[in-house]
Design an enzyme around this catalytic site. Structure first.
Site, short mmCIF file in Angstrom:
data_model
loop_
_atom_site.label_atom_id
_atom_site.label_comp_id
_atom_site.label_asym_id
_atom_site.label_seq_id
_atom_site.Cartn_x
_atom_site.Cartn_y
_atom_site.Cartn_z
N GLU A 224 0.82 -1.19 0.10
CA GLU A 224 -0.09 0.08 0.03
C GLU A 224 0.81 1.22 -0.07
OE1 GLU A 224 -2.63 0.11 3.34
OE2 GLU A 224 -3.90 -1.33 2.63
N ARG A 317 -16.38 -8.06 14.17
CA ARG A 317 -16.54 -8.38 15.43
C ARG A 317 -16.93 -7.06 16.29
NH1 ARG A 317 -11.29 -6.44 17.28
NH2 ARG A 317 -9.64 -6.70 15.59
P1 ADP Z 1 -9.34 -3.59 18.22
O1 ADP Z 1 -8.97 -3.84 16.64
O2 ADP Z 1 -10.71 -4.43 18.40
O3 ADP Z 1 -9.47 -2.07 18.65
P2 ADP Z 1 -7.05 -4.49 18.87
O4 ADP Z 1 -6.62 -4.82 17.46
O5 ADP Z 1 -5.99 -3.97 19.86
O6 ADP Z 1 -8.32 -4.28 19.14
O7 ADP Z 1 -7.15 -5.87 19.48
C1 ADP Z 1 -7.72 -7.07 19.11
C2 ADP Z 1 -6.64 -8.13 18.84
O8 ADP Z 1 -5.97 -8.09 20.04
C3 ADP Z 1 -7.18 -9.40 18.57
O9 ADP Z 1 -7.10 -9.89 17.26
C4 ADP Z 1 -6.61 -10.27 19.65
O10 ADP Z 1 -5.46 -10.85 19.02
C5 ADP Z 1 -5.96 -9.53 20.52
N1 ADP Z 1 -6.58 -9.40 21.87
C6 ADP Z 1 -6.52 -8.20 22.63
N2 ADP Z 1 -7.21 -8.27 23.84
C7 ADP Z 1 -7.53 -9.78 23.97
C8 ADP Z 1 -8.36 -10.37 24.92
N3 ADP Z 1 -8.58 -9.83 25.92
N4 ADP Z 1 -8.48 -11.88 24.56
C9 ADP Z 1 -8.12 -12.00 23.45
N5 ADP Z 1 -7.56 -11.56 22.60
C10 ADP Z 1 -7.38 -10.34 22.83
P1 ADP Z 2 -4.32 -4.40 11.65
O1 ADP Z 2 -5.17 -5.71 10.92
O2 ADP Z 2 -3.19 -5.03 12.11
O3 ADP Z 2 -5.23 -3.68 12.59
P2 ADP Z 2 -4.61 -2.23 9.75
O4 ADP Z 2 -4.63 -2.63 8.35
O5 ADP Z 2 -5.84 -2.02 10.34
O6 ADP Z 2 -3.88 -3.60 10.40
O7 ADP Z 2 -3.59 -1.13 10.09
C1 ADP Z 2 -3.04 -0.84 11.28
C2 ADP Z 2 -2.45 0.59 11.64
O8 ADP Z 2 -1.50 0.70 10.75
C3 ADP Z 2 -3.47 1.74 11.30
O9 ADP Z 2 -4.48 1.86 12.53
C4 ADP Z 2 -2.49 2.69 10.70
O10 ADP Z 2 -1.88 3.32 12.10
C5 ADP Z 2 -1.38 1.93 10.19
N1 ADP Z 2 -1.70 2.12 8.78
C6 ADP Z 2 -2.13 0.84 8.03
N2 ADP Z 2 -2.13 1.53 6.83
C7 ADP Z 2 -1.61 2.41 6.32
C8 ADP Z 2 -1.08 3.01 5.44
N3 ADP Z 2 -1.37 2.90 4.30
N4 ADP Z 2 -0.08 4.18 5.59
C9 ADP Z 2 0.21 4.67 6.83
N5 ADP Z 2 -0.09 3.98 7.98
C10 ADP Z 2 -1.09 2.62 7.62
#
Ligand code: ADP
Ligand code: ADP
Ligand code: MG
Length: 709
Positions: A224, A317
């Site tokens: 990306e 979720r």
């Molecule tokens: P969200 O995307 O819901 O804001 P995060 O990405 O920080 O939150 O947290 C979700 C991920 O973190 C899940 O995919 C899991 O792997 C892990 N996780 C965080 N807290 C927990 C928990 N209490 N139990 C299980 N997995 C958790």
């Molecule tokens: P995850 O599945 O691990 O949550 P995301 O695709 O949601 O992955 O990205 C997680 C974080 O990474 C975002 O909240 C942002 O801070 C950063 N991020 C994702 N894509 C980009 C991008 N194209 N450029 C800059 N930062 C990014």
């Protein structure tokens, strides 16, 4: 915005009288297939709705709060068993449980698991397996979104997965680019590539991490455009089985570390209404495009430089930060999940939600983690030796999975709790958050609480000038070293002094150690609140008892005139490992909690005026050394008043750092004092049975290697 059909009367739970093609089957029994705060969170709503719950626990979680919260709890065995979908489905069947809530993490986004539940006739409280599969793959979801007219981050998400081919795509997109695993989550398997030269190495590293985290297929990457100054703005959506879909406002989750959120808020600051409503609309379009049902989050990345936003991914979720949306919409989203799973219509229309959001102001969530912000946010684990939490009310909410005495294990995510605060406007919410954080006291492991307070006090954050690089950008300000006041050291010394009086009297039936007629007592502290590796300040405190609860104190720091306090009236309330002190200083009443951590040698935590200061009680000789008066040998001191039970070493022994030196007993507990360094034992100052005051030298090392601790 699409208008939604007539409002459902929410008072009538699981109402079956609505005319619809979907049969309404109330949920009566539920397996909560998750742990920690989310299991407790789900249980709370289920209990209120009269749903019979069963929780799961693994060996490390056997005595956890979530195992105890439900009338039924099933043991799964090893730590990773929460991921054993097949077994969990079997257990649900075996126990005749009708529905299953996966929480977040673990199995919550596993479409095969959702499908297994469907096959076995267990109601999966979540989206249909098909929608999860479509959205679970970052490449496929982008194709679907592009078709539906939702803008995506420019990039490549095709099947060319050869190293050179991916590099060519990166060159087309132009550096910097971001590599992401199609299966990504939790920031894993992501790498920023600034320039062509580092592409292959970063690709390898992203692939290795993604394989390890997501297994087979994790190595498939998308490339990306890396957005330099992005904001993370996401929309909470909810859809029912009747084709209705609403947006419950947006959340800004830009304040992140390691691509993971730590502060989340709604509404997003400094975002005009046109953009906000456009985001809501695009999020609903995204959900409808995959036939979504239930709670979901559509994540967007907003380019601060251009104002453009792009679809990033959809999390199929309920999310960690859902309480923020609940606060600003006045809803219980877990209740909505049960209603939707039962086949009911959404409880509110888009217009009603919009109205609520207008009236309910702003909400912020802070994630409280067992980690060490000063050391690159390195996760920590351990026992919550002391835990005091803020008072909650309808605008201050805590979702937690731990209580005092519990252990945060390294087997799972280190989130201790979430603190969620609402205010009539954003500034009020931030102020209340900061006040509430000041009431939080945790001893036993490192937390990010002090760091969160710094964030709440950061002018840029208060301005709403957020971006995902916020912490990096304001690093020097957020990590500015703090100087503890003389009152902090005085209270620490007084706290140790009065608790030593009590425990010597309590343990040995008489006033040993500091008794009547004792005059001066010296405590030497090293401040542990320092940046990476740097030595903390060493401060000496001399306490003179002049009468009952009447003291003089002198605080001596290097290169400064000593600060003297006379006639301090100080009254203590003594607890097991802590002392609450109210002391009248010349111009102020100061209330302090002084906690000694029995598991952590000499550590003393001081909570005063909502600020935590961590000190280490060191041998008085350290002070002289810090002042450069003498070159002294290193020594180990009694961290608290105690009785020596056993010396584990002999004079002349060569010991390694961490080796047991002395076993002491204090407050009816045994503690092993371990060697702070590699060295040779010169002298054992006490033998079994000796009673020692806090700060008494127990072991002296040979001169060589004496300088450091
Ligand atoms: P969200 O995307 O819901 O804001 P995060 O990405 O920080 O939150 O947290 C979700 C991920 O973190 C899940 O995919 C899991 O792997 C892990 N996780 C965080 N807290 C927990 C928990 N209490 N139990 C299980 N997995 C958790
Ligand atoms: P995850 O599945 O691990 O949550 P995301 O695709 O949601 O992955 O990205 C997680 C974080 O990474 C975002 O909240 C942002 O801070 C950063 N991020 C994702 N894509 C980009 C991008 N194209 N450029 C800059 N930062 C990014
Ligand atoms: Mg994400």
């Amino acid at each position: 915005m699409r208008s939604i059909k007539p409002r459902f009367a929410p008072r009538r739970l699981f109402n079956s009288s609505t005319a619809s093609s979907v049969p309404v089957t109330p949920i009566t029994s539920l397996l909560i297939a998750n742990r920690g705060e989310i299991a407790l969170r789900i249980n709370k709503t289920a209990k209120r709705l009269g749903i019979q719950t069963t929780t799961l626990y693994t060996d490390p979680d056997a005595s956890s709060q979530h195992a105890a919260c439900s009338p039924n709890a099933i043991g799964l065995g090893p730590a990773n068993a929460y991921l054993d979908g097949e077994r969990i489905v079997k257990l649900a069947k075996q126990h005749g449980i009708q529905a299953l809530h996966p929480g977040y993490g673990f199995l919550s986004e596993n479409s095969a698991f959702a499908e297994r539940c469907e096959q076995e006739g267990i109601v999966f409280v979540g989206p249909p397996a098909k929608a999860m599969a479509d959205m679970g793959d970052k490449a496929r979801s982008k194709e679907i979104m592009t078709k539906a007219g939702v803008p995506c981050v420019p990039g490549y998400h095709g099947g060319d997965q050869g190293e050179t081919e991916l590099l060519n795509h990166a060159k087309e997109i132009k550096f910097p680019v971001l590599l992401k695993s199609v299966k990504g989550g939790g920031g894993k398997g992501m790498r920023i590539v600034m320039e062509e030269g580092e592409f292959l190495q970063q690709l390898k590293s992203a692939r290795a991490e993604a394989r390890a985290s997501f297994g087979e297929g994790g190595e498939v990457m998308l490339v990306e455009k890396y957005i330099i100054r992005p904001r993370h703005v996401e929309v909470q959506v909810f859809a029912d089985k009747l084709g209705n879909c609403v947006a419950l406002g947006e959340r800004d989750c830009s304040v992140q570390r390691r691509h993971q959120k730590i502060l989340e808020e709604s509404p997003a600051p400094n975002l005009d209404d046109v953009t906000r409503l456009d985001l809501w609309e695009k999020a609903r379009t995204a959900a409808l495009a995959v036939g979504y049902v239930g709670a979901g989050t559509v994540e967007f990345i907003l380019d601060k430089d251009t104002g453009e936003f792009y679809f990033m991914e959809m999390n199929t979720r309920l999310q960690v930060e859902h309480p923020v949306s609940e606060m600003v919409t006045g809803t219980d989203l877990v209740e909505w999940q049960f209603r939707v799973a039962a086949g009911e219509k959404l409880p509110m229309t888009q217009e009603e939600i919009k109205e609520q959001i207008k009236q309910r102001g702003a909400a912020i969530e802070a994630r409280i983690y067992a980690e060490n912000p000063e050391k690159g946010f390195l996760p920590d684990s351990g026992k919550l030796v002391h835990l005091t939490t803020p008072k909650t009310d309808e605008d201050i909410r805590i979702d937690a999975g731990f209580a005092e005495g519990d252990t945060v294990t390294e087997a799972y995510d280190g989130m201790i709790a979430k603190l969620i605060v609402r205010g009539d406007d954003r500034e009020t919410a931030i102020r209340r958050m900061e006040r509430a954080l000041r009431e939080y006291e945790v001893v036993g492991l490192s937390t990010n609480i002090e760091f969160l307070k710094q964030l709440c006090n950061s002018p840029a954050f208060i301005e709403g000038d957020v971006e995902t690089g916020f912490i990096k950008k304001w690093e020097s300000e957020l990590f500015a070293p703090k100087i503890a006041k003389p009152e902090v050291y005085t209270q620490a010394a007084l706290g140790l002094f009065v608790s030593s009086l009590q425990s010597t009297a309590g343990l040995h039936g008489g006033s040993l150690g500091f008794g009547q007629g004792a005059t001066e007592h010296t405590f030497t502290f090293k401040n542990l609140d320092v940046l990476d590796q740097k030595e903390g300040e060493v401060v000496k405190v001399v306490i003179t008892q002049k009468g009952n609860q009447l003291y003089d104190a002198q605080v001596v720091r290097k290169d400064e005139a000593p600060v003297k306090f006379e006639n301090l009236v100080s009254s203590p309330i003594l607890g097991l490992q802590k002392t609450n002190l109210t002391t009248f200083f010349p111009d102020a009443r100061v209330e302090t909690t002084v906690v000694q951590d029995p598991n952590n040698d000499n550590k003393v935590s001081v909570f005063q005026h909502g600020i935590k200061t961590e000190l280490s009680l060191v041998s008085p000789l350290w002070y002289e050394k810090a002042l450069g008066i003498k070159e002294v040998t290193a020594s180990v001191v009694a961290p608290m008043p105690c009785k020596v039970l056993k010396n584990e070493v002999q004079e002349g022994d060569v010991v390694a750092k961490g080796a047991p030196l002395v076993v002491i007993e204090s407050m009816k507990m045994e503690t092993v004092i371990r060697s702070p360094q590699d060295g040779v034992i010169k002298k054992l100052a006490h033998r079994a049975g000796d009673v020692c005051k806090a700060g008494t030298v127990l072991v002296v090392f040979e001169e060589d290697g004496a300088a450091q601790q």
